[in-house]
Design an enzyme around this catalytic site. Structure first.
Site, PDB file in Angstrom:
ATOM      1  N   PRO A  52      22.195   6.869  13.723  1.00  0.00           N
ATOM      2  CA  PRO A  52      22.122   6.347  15.091  1.00  0.00           C
ATOM      3  C   PRO A  52      22.915   7.196  16.077  1.00  0.00           C
ATOM      4  O   PRO A  52      24.095   7.444  15.866  1.00  0.00           O
ATOM      5  CB  PRO A  52      22.752   4.960  14.954  1.00  0.00           C
ATOM      6  CG  PRO A  52      23.697   5.091  13.796  1.00  0.00           C
ATOM      7  CD  PRO A  52      23.092   6.092  12.865  1.00  0.00           C
ATOM      8  N   ASP A  91      24.088   3.611  17.910  1.00  0.00           N
ATOM      9  CA  ASP A  91      25.499   3.438  17.611  1.00  0.00           C
ATOM     10  C   ASP A  91      26.166   3.046  18.922  1.00  0.00           C
ATOM     11  O   ASP A  91      26.052   3.763  19.912  1.00  0.00           O
ATOM     12  CB  ASP A  91      26.064   4.760  17.088  1.00  0.00           C
ATOM     13  CG  ASP A  91      27.378   4.564  16.353  1.00  0.00           C
ATOM     14  OD1 ASP A  91      27.784   3.402  16.175  1.00  0.00           O
ATOM     15  OD2 ASP A  91      27.977   5.567  15.963  1.00  0.00           O
ATOM     16  N   TRP A 541      32.759   4.377  12.398  1.00  0.00           N
ATOM     17  CA  TRP A 541      32.071   5.045  11.278  1.00  0.00           C
ATOM     18  C   TRP A 541      31.740   4.044  10.173  1.00  0.00           C
ATOM     19  O   TRP A 541      30.848   4.276   9.373  1.00  0.00           O
ATOM     20  CB  TRP A 541      32.932   6.173  10.709  1.00  0.00           C
ATOM     21  CG  TRP A 541      32.974   7.356  11.619  1.00  0.00           C
ATOM     22  CD1 TRP A 541      34.027   7.777  12.380  1.00  0.00           C
ATOM     23  CD2 TRP A 541      31.902   8.264  11.880  1.00  0.00           C
ATOM     24  NE1 TRP A 541      33.677   8.881  13.086  1.00  0.00           N
ATOM     25  CE2 TRP A 541      32.386   9.208  12.805  1.00  0.00           C
ATOM     26  CE3 TRP A 541      30.580   8.359  11.431  1.00  0.00           C
ATOM     27  CZ2 TRP A 541      31.602  10.245  13.293  1.00  0.00           C
ATOM     28  CZ3 TRP A 541      29.801   9.400  11.911  1.00  0.00           C
ATOM     29  CH2 TRP A 541      30.311  10.329  12.824  1.00  0.00           C
ATOM     30  N   GLN A 577      28.372  16.130  10.490  1.00  0.00           N
ATOM     31  CA  GLN A 577      28.393  14.764   9.957  1.00  0.00           C
ATOM     32  C   GLN A 577      28.864  14.707   8.507  1.00  0.00           C
ATOM     33  O   GLN A 577      28.923  13.640   7.920  1.00  0.00           O
ATOM     34  CB  GLN A 577      27.000  14.135  10.042  1.00  0.00           C
ATOM     35  CG  GLN A 577      26.526  13.918  11.450  1.00  0.00           C
ATOM     36  CD  GLN A 577      27.378  12.902  12.176  1.00  0.00           C
ATOM     37  OE1 GLN A 577      27.892  11.961  11.589  1.00  0.00           O
ATOM     38  NE2 GLN A 577      27.571  13.116  13.461  1.00  0.00           N
ATOM     39  N   TRP A 581      29.091  10.727   8.946  1.00  0.00           N
ATOM     40  CA  TRP A 581      28.091   9.801   8.440  1.00  0.00           C
ATOM     41  C   TRP A 581      27.721  10.037   6.981  1.00  0.00           C
ATOM     42  O   TRP A 581      27.551   9.099   6.218  1.00  0.00           O
ATOM     43  CB  TRP A 581      26.855   9.891   9.327  1.00  0.00           C
ATOM     44  CG  TRP A 581      25.954   8.709   9.247  1.00  0.00           C
ATOM     45  CD1 TRP A 581      26.304   7.406   9.371  1.00  0.00           C
ATOM     46  CD2 TRP A 581      24.545   8.731   9.024  1.00  0.00           C
ATOM     47  NE1 TRP A 581      25.199   6.601   9.246  1.00  0.00           N
ATOM     48  CE2 TRP A 581      24.101   7.393   9.043  1.00  0.00           C
ATOM     49  CE3 TRP A 581      23.620   9.752   8.838  1.00  0.00           C
ATOM     50  CZ2 TRP A 581      22.764   7.051   8.865  1.00  0.00           C
ATOM     51  CZ3 TRP A 581      22.285   9.415   8.671  1.00  0.00           C
ATOM     52  CH2 TRP A 581      21.863   8.070   8.680  1.00  0.00           C
ATOM     53  N   LYS A 614      29.286  28.258  21.298  1.00  0.00           N
ATOM     54  CA  LYS A 614      28.996  26.839  21.289  1.00  0.00           C
ATOM     55  C   LYS A 614      28.556  26.410  22.689  1.00  0.00           C
ATOM     56  O   LYS A 614      29.108  26.864  23.686  1.00  0.00           O
ATOM     57  CB  LYS A 614      30.264  26.096  20.901  1.00  0.00           C
ATOM     58  CG  LYS A 614      30.007  24.703  20.403  1.00  0.00           C
ATOM     59  CD  LYS A 614      31.296  24.060  19.921  1.00  0.00           C
ATOM     60  CE  LYS A 614      31.026  22.603  19.582  1.00  0.00           C
ATOM     61  NZ  LYS A 614      32.159  21.925  18.992  1.00  0.00           N
ATOM     62  N   LYS A 617      29.469  21.917  28.316  1.00  0.00           N
ATOM     63  CA  LYS A 617      29.248  21.710  29.744  1.00  0.00           C
ATOM     64  C   LYS A 617      30.119  22.651  30.570  1.00  0.00           C
ATOM     65  O   LYS A 617      29.679  23.204  31.570  1.00  0.00           O
ATOM     66  CB  LYS A 617      29.591  20.258  30.106  1.00  0.00           C
ATOM     67  CG  LYS A 617      28.439  19.306  29.827  1.00  0.00           C
ATOM     68  CD  LYS A 617      28.848  17.876  30.212  1.00  0.00           C
ATOM     69  CE  LYS A 617      28.209  16.882  29.256  1.00  0.00           C
ATOM     70  NZ  LYS A 617      28.942  15.616  29.175  1.00  0.00           N
TER      71      LYS A 617
END
Length: 1061
Positions: A52, A91, A541, A577, A581, A614, A617
């Site tokens: 999610p 999530d 988590w 993750q 996750w 990477k 913004k």
RNA sequence: GGGCCCGUGGCUUAGCCUGGUUAGAGCACCCGACUGAUAAUCGGGAGGUCACCGGUUCAAAUCCGGUCGGGCCCA
């Protein structure tokens, strides 16, 4: 491939964006996604679990990448016949959500939130979670990620929370849940502990006092020296750590030093112990070394506490003794590490290991607790540095003080230094199930494999207990209640249980969130008193780690949904993750179900900008997926992302790469399709009626290649080499299908009459395009659906995967034919190169060409002749007519034989005068160089064209042997050839003129041609051919110069002109 | 500080596991050809210390060790 009769419609130029947007509408109207799922109801389930996302952030290109890989596997499996349901998820809890709201409402501390009102605050959090839901929906739909967003699982729903509670209560009942401490960076001003991310925001360089302290040993007339940069932790000192293998020395002060800065010191005769390597840096006095020892020899010694009243020893046998720690280094300090259990992570872990007293000397307000020391009690710890140093100096326990410059984390809101502080926390005892975790990990199919053995496996081997509680507001409340009287603990596992156990004056909470849940009291089953909830929320988590069952509201609801869908077949997320996750899913399933959670896991590489940096913004290098959706379309975007590299490699996203994918692959495929569809529409082609006798060689070839490519494509997908599969198919479409098959077949469809050959070509294109559409569909679902609908009248996404065990869906494979066609294509390339080298215009035909050696290509001679503009191709067996033999060393064979003499042998081989003779010698075993017998396998035989011939030779493998094939072209010129060449020149000019005049392809013209005096004769046969090719209904051929309004050009110095009406 | 991944022409990459012709392709560039064939196609050219150093070997982009650089995760 049975299908109803569908006559394709004509198609125009490709407008990918419009095509995709139209299809999105169609899919919505037809509910094609649901149709795909429903059509597989009887199939075996393939379980996908969606990780999610949080909708409180804008979706970026990296989400598109991840969703592409999720989608393509699901679509592929569905086409294979599996039932693939795809439930979306959101999530919605967690620190990032709270921080976002805190920033917006300028709530600096936990106290501020309480004053603002927890209920109002949580309402703000609940709303903020949906800020970008619409953006997510639009992106998801536009990129064609088929997932059910209408009935997603949402972690803030009571049902979801109830499942999480159930899971935690299972752990509790298995005695895997315990209360302890976790050392976290903590800001006493805001009352908040910080995540590493937040800590990173606030590093500052500061200059602070550091001190060397003498800890007086109890049974020795000596002190052990330790160093610290945080004097405020000294009252909490309960141990000293040394490295067992570090070398220590004991020294005796024999005279005063030359100078001394600051407080502290030592008297003559005093003995000190510290690391040997650090002696010179630390000790300012003149000393004698008395003895040397390993750290292990110091273990267990007792010393006098600095602040005897600060900590209660309790029943600890290890307090104020020398302890062993393998992390002790001699990079700075004294090689002896002051250990204050509650104020450092290493300290705390060591303390738990050896049983040091875990007692605070500092309160949550950052002030010393009463009873530590009269001078310190109640004061803010960072204000006490001076006082503590004075106290130590006064009692003779300070050796030196030194200002120390270092980076130290500060609160990014208040600017105060953070304190590492042991916070109350609830843990899941993961260390108890470590072996199970490792066992299950071995059963997971990881892509790439090294995640399982490396990053993830490493993490599991060092698994720590999982701190699952957070002192926060917005999250799944920790369902643990504690009796205010007897201290009994209870973990609630369902709403029912809550209702049954709550006190008569408690209300069922209106939802399972704070503050409502906080108000519920339970009756203690042990003593009957009130129980109060532990005021924590859970690590978010934990929420997502429960997704595999909480999405079905298991075990309360959902019937068999869970049983049938666990463990899941496939998950796919970014490599970041791994400890997120991927871990929490396994952690929860292991502790709750004693099972693994997922069978296959695709771990994706990071998305970087085209420079490999990477995307962020602040750097302004973030790629907006919509830029590409609106330019090249989602198909090209998806295909680019998948074909640019392995799924697990970092993807350098280059916007021009998307453009290239569009131009090379999709435009080419579109034009192949258009070529077929336009003629099929014109001829009212019916794929169900066969009007052909036998397929031509070219047709059988492309069908065979299609079979091979389809099978290979499938195998590559199975092995997760998705990028290789995409590249394979792309090359096939561009090189084999477009640049060879279609190019060689154009003339076949120009025929306006019904013919078996034309029908054969149309059936072939129909079949090949069908298979390609189905192979492409999982990766790029739009254009191929449009193609499939036009060819079959049905969506490609409801079609079957063309590759299956029986192979029945695919046309027959003919390896011999493929090899031969491959050779013909190589010969065609060679021929063009020969012409360039011999400076012979492509349009001037050659009278004859010969193929020497290799397999019999007679059936393809016409094709080759046309391609090369050669009148006839024939077989010639006499190699020596064009070529001589040349020997090349086989280094692999010779190296094995000659080893260090290889250079000499190579030199001798190179110096051979007559290679023909040498080859005969080798064949008869009469060739020896430097004492080594040279055999046939040691050399490679090349055939090189003799000077004066326009020829080329290549080596091909045939029946596992290599053989040479040569192409030789006759470069002579005669009148007939000149006439033909002339006709072609004129045709080409007229055609390009027709194109320029934008004439319809079928339009007839009136033509006049004037040939200059120097021109070769244009024979009637070629003139007729010219008229036919240019669709000239009336044509006149003049000799002489044309009128001024004609178009002039020259060929080999001859003037030619023409006029079109 | 620890773990993992990566480093090949201007760019994107194949090859590395299993060492062996001249390191292969695409984009961009230059020259030429071809085209009722599309933003196409074909031939040629230029452009590479295969990050660096060392080792193993007759032979290293490939295997081993180290260094440097980039990235991620965890301290």
């Amino acid at each position: 491939m049975p299908s109803p009769m569908v006559v394709p419609e004509q198609v125009g130029d490709l407008d990918a964006v419009k095509l995709e947007e139209t299809l999105m509408e169609t899919w919505k109207e037809e509910n094609t996604f649901q149709q795909q799922v429903d059509s597989r109801r009887s199939g075996k389930p393939f379980i996908f679990l969606e990780g999610p996302p949080t909708a409180n952030g804008k979706p970026g290109i990296h989400h598109v990448v991840a969703r592409t890989y999720k989608d393509l596997v699901c679509r592929w499996k569905a086409m294979e016949g599996f039932l693939v349901e795809r439930k979306g998820g959101w999530d919605t809890h967690g620190l990032p959500v709270e921080i976002e709201v805190q920033k917006r409402l300028n709530l600096m501390s936990n106290q501020d939130i309480v004053e603002f009102g927890m209920e109002a605050f949580n309402d703000e959090c609940r709303n903020s979670v949906w800020t970008y839901e619409d953006a997510w929906r639009k992106m998801t739909e536009r990129m064609a990620f088929w997932v059910d967003l209408d009935e997603p699982y949402i972690t803030l729903h009571d049902d979801y929370i109830e499942s999480c509670w159930w899971a935690l209560s299972e752990m509790f009942n298995k005695k895997l849940l315990f209360r302890g401490y976790k050392v976290l960076p903590f800001c006493p001003q805001t009352g908040t502990s910080y995540s590493t991310h937040e800590v990173a925001l606030g590093y500052k360089e500061v200059e602070e006092p550091s001190v060397y302290i003498k800890f007086k040993l109890k049974d020795e007339d000596a002190s052990i020296l330790a160093w610290t940069t945080t004097p405020w932790t000294l009252p909490g000192n309960v141990g000293l750590a040394v490295g067992p293998d570090v070398d220590y020395i004991r020294v005796r002060i024999n005279s005063e030093p030359e100078g001394w800065d600051g407080r502290g010191g030592a008297s003559t005769g005093e003995e000190l112990i510290l690391a040997k390597d650090l002696f010179k840096e630390v000790i300012r006095h003149h000393c004698d070394v008395i003895s040397e020892m390993k750290g292990s020899e110091l273990l267990g010694m007792s010393y006098e506490p600095l602040f005897p009243d600060a900590v209660d020893k309790g029943d600890s046998s290890t307090a104020w003794t020398i302890l062993e720690a393998d992390w002790v280094t001699t990079s700075d300090g004294t090689g002896v590490v002051h250990t204050a259990v509650m104020y450092g992570e290493d300290d705390y872990n060591l303390g738990m290991e050896v049983g040091l007293p875990a007692e605070h000397t500092v309160g949550m307000d950052g002030n010393f607790l009463t009873g530590v020391h009269p001078e310190l009690d109640g004061r803010y710890v960072k204000d006490c540095d001076e006082a503590i140093i004075d106290l130590l100096a006064a009692s003779g326990q300070l050796y030196r003080e030194k200002m120390y410059v270092h980076d130290y984390p500060h609160c990014w809101r208040t600017g105060h230094p953070l304190l590492y502080y042991a916070m109350d926390s609830w843990f899941v005892q993961m260390t108890a199930v470590k072996d199970k975790l490792l066992e299950f990990n071995d059963q997971i199919e990881w892509a790439p494999e090294n995640i399982g053995t490396g990053r993830f496996g490493e993490w599991l081997r060092n698994v720590k207990d999982w701190a699952i509680s957070r002192e926060r507001f917005w999250g799944t409340p920790l369902p643990v209640w504690i009796c205010v009287d007897c201290g009994h603990q209870h973990c609630i596992g369902s709403k029912d249980e809550l209702q049954k156990m709550m006190t008569s004056d408690s209300m069922m909470p209106r939802e399972l969130h704070r503050p409502y849940v906080d108000e519920v009291r339970l009756n203690c089953p042990e003593c009957g008193e009130n129980m109060q909830r532990e005021q924590f929320v859970m690590d978010c988590w934990f929420d997502s780690g429960c997704a595999s069952f909480a999405q079905w509201h298991h075990p309360f609801d959902g019937g068999d949904a869970f049983e049938a869908a666990f463990p899941v077949d496939y998950i796919c997320e970014g490599v970041d993750q791994t400890r997120g996750w991927f871990y929490t899913l396994l952690a929860v399933s292991t502790t709750v179900f004693d099972q693994l959670c997922y069978k296959r896991c695709l771990s994706l590489g990071l998305i970087l900008d085209k420079e490999g940096k990477k995307m962020s913004k602040s750097k302004g290098n973030v790629v907006d997926p919509w830029d590409h959706f609106n330019r090249e379309g989602a198909d090209a975007s998806r295909w680019y992302m998948v074909s640019a590299g392995a799924p697990w490699s970092p993807l350098k996203f280059d916007p021009s790469g998307v453009r290239e994918t569009y131009a090379r692959f999709f435009l080419t495929l579109w034009n192949v399709y258009r070529f077929h569809a336009d003629y099929a529409a014109l001829d009212k082609f019916d794929p169900t009626a066969s009007k052909m006798d036998e397929r031509s060689l070219l047709d059988r070839w492309i069908l065979s290649r299609t079979n091979g490519v389809a099978n290979q494509f499938h195998e590559l997908l199975v092995g997760w080499d998705i990028h290789k599969a995409a590249r394979l198919l792309e090359d096939f479409v561009v090189d084999d299908l477009s640049n060879w098959y279609v190019r060689r077949s154009r003339r076949r469809l120009w025929d306006e009459n019904e013919s078996s050959d034309k029908a054969s070509c149309q059936h072939t294109l129909h079949e090949v395009l069908t298979i390609i559409s189905r192979l492409v569909a999982p990766i790029s679902p739009f254009m191929v659906d449009s193609i499939h609908r036009n060819l079959h009248g049905t969506s490609v996404h409801l079609a079957d995967w063309p590759v299956n065990d029986s192979g029945s869906e695919l046309p027959p494979r003919d390896m011999v034919l493929e090899a031969r066609m491959d050779l013909v294509r190589q010969l065609a390339e060679m021929g063009r190169r020969i012409r360039v080298e011999a400076k012979r215009r492509q349009r001037l035909p050659c009278a004859e060409g010969w193929v020497v050696g290799g397999p019999d290509l007679t059936q393809m001679h016409d094709l080759l002749a046309e391609e090369l503009n050669v009148e006839t191709i024939s077989i010639e067996e006499d190699l020596d007519r064009f070529q001589r033999v040349e020997l090349q060393p086989n280094r692999k064979a010779l190296g094995r034989k000659a080893r260090q003499d290889l250079p000499a042998v190579l030199e001798a081989l190179a110096a051979l005068a007559d290679h023909e003779v040498a080859l005969n010698d080798i064949k008869s075993g009469r060739m020896t160089i430097s004492g080594y017998l040279i055999e046939e396998e040691d050399v490679e035989v090349r055939r090189v064209e003799r000077p004066g011939y326009s020829a080329m030779t290549i080596e091909i493998a045939e029946n596992e042997l290599s053989t040479d094939v040569s192409l030789v072209l006759d470069m002579s010129i005669d009148d007939a050839l000149l006439s033909k060449g002339l006709a072609r020149e004129i045709i080409r000019r007229i055609q390009s003129q027709r194109k320029e005049m934008d004439l319809d392809m079928e339009a007839s013209i009136k033509l006049e041609v004037w040939l200059g005096e120097e021109c070769p004769e244009l024979v009637e046969y070629d003139w007729a051919h010219l008229r036919n090719e240019t669709r000239a209904s009336h044509a006149t051929l003049h000799v002489g110069e044309g009128p001024s309004d004609a178009i002039f050009f020259d060929v080999d110095g001859a003037n030619i002109s023409f006029k079109i009406n």
